[in-house]
Motif scaffolding. Structure first.
Motif, short mmCIF file in Angstrom:
data_model
loop_
_atom_site.label_atom_id
_atom_site.label_comp_id
_atom_site.label_asym_id
_atom_site.label_seq_id
_atom_site.Cartn_x
_atom_site.Cartn_y
_atom_site.Cartn_z
N GLN A 146 0.84 -1.20 0.00
CA GLN A 146 0.00 0.00 0.00
C GLN A 146 0.88 1.25 0.00
N ILE A 147 0.42 2.27 -0.73
CA ILE A 147 1.05 3.59 -0.70
C ILE A 147 -0.06 4.59 -0.41
N LYS A 148 0.21 5.49 0.54
CA LYS A 148 -0.79 6.47 0.96
C LYS A 148 -0.17 7.87 0.92
N LEU A 149 -0.88 8.81 0.28
CA LEU A 149 -0.47 10.21 0.22
C LEU A 149 -1.49 11.03 0.98
N LYS A 183 -3.47 3.83 -2.37
CA LYS A 183 -3.41 2.90 -3.49
C LYS A 183 -2.94 1.54 -2.98
N SER A 184 -3.75 0.52 -3.20
CA SER A 184 -3.35 -0.85 -2.88
C SER A 184 -2.45 -1.35 -4.00
N THR A 196 3.29 7.41 2.90
CA THR A 196 3.43 6.23 3.74
C THR A 196 3.40 4.98 2.87
N VAL A 197 4.41 4.13 3.03
CA VAL A 197 4.50 2.89 2.29
C VAL A 197 4.40 1.74 3.29
N THR A 198 3.49 0.80 3.03
CA THR A 198 3.31 -0.37 3.90
C THR A 198 3.76 -1.61 3.14
N THR A 199 4.45 -2.51 3.85
CA THR A 199 4.94 -3.74 3.22
C THR A 199 4.12 -4.95 3.67
N GLY A 233 4.27 -5.89 7.25
CA GLY A 233 3.73 -4.94 8.21
C GLY A 233 4.63 -3.77 8.54
N SER A 234 5.78 -3.66 7.88
CA SER A 234 6.64 -2.50 8.10
C SER A 234 6.00 -1.28 7.45
N ILE A 235 6.16 -0.12 8.09
CA ILE A 235 5.60 1.12 7.58
C ILE A 235 6.72 2.14 7.49
N PHE A 236 6.87 2.71 6.30
CA PHE A 236 7.88 3.72 6.05
C PHE A 236 7.18 5.01 5.70
N THR A 237 7.55 6.12 6.36
CA THR A 237 6.91 7.40 6.11
C THR A 237 7.95 8.47 5.84
N THR A 238 7.65 9.30 4.86
CA THR A 238 8.49 10.46 4.56
C THR A 238 7.56 11.61 4.24
N GLN A 239 8.11 12.80 4.09
CA GLN A 239 7.30 13.96 3.76
C GLN A 239 7.92 14.68 2.56
N GLU A 240 7.08 15.05 1.62
CA GLU A 240 7.51 15.79 0.44
C GLU A 240 6.87 17.17 0.47
N LEU A 241 7.58 18.17 -0.04
CA LEU A 241 7.05 19.52 -0.12
C LEU A 241 7.11 19.97 -1.58
N PRO A 242 5.95 19.97 -2.27
CA PRO A 242 5.96 20.40 -3.67
C PRO A 242 6.45 21.84 -3.77
N PRO A 243 7.24 22.15 -4.79
CA PRO A 243 7.76 23.51 -4.96
C PRO A 243 6.68 24.50 -5.32
#
Length: 70
Positions: free
Chosen positions: A12-15, A24-25, A54-57, A60-70
């Motif tokens: 899963q990817i979540k924005l 998105k699954s 957020t990316v889920t594997t 069950g691991s969850i990876f999160t980052t933050q993006e800042l559109p220009p």
């Protein structure tokens, strides 16, 4: 990118920003070590509004980052 030494499976990817959430699954998200995965996700990006990614594997691991559109 999979920077690890074992493969992983993105499920899963979540924005998320302050007014919009898109989830998105993923069914074909296997990533071998040293490889990457790409997919298209439609999202209403807003200039200078931070977006949490957020990316889920499959394990069950969850990876999160933050993006800042220009």
């Amino acid at each position: 990118n999979n920077a690890g030494i074992v493969g992983l499976n993105v499920t899963q990817i979540k924005l998320v920003d302050s007014s919009n959430t898109v989830t998105k699954s993923i069914t074909n998200g296997g990533i071998a070590p040293g490889k990457s995965y790409n997919t298209a996700i439609t999202f209403a990006w807003t200039v200078n509004k931070p977006v949490d990614v957020t990316v889920t594997t499959g394990r069950g691991s969850i990876f999160t980052t933050q993006e800042l559109p220009p």
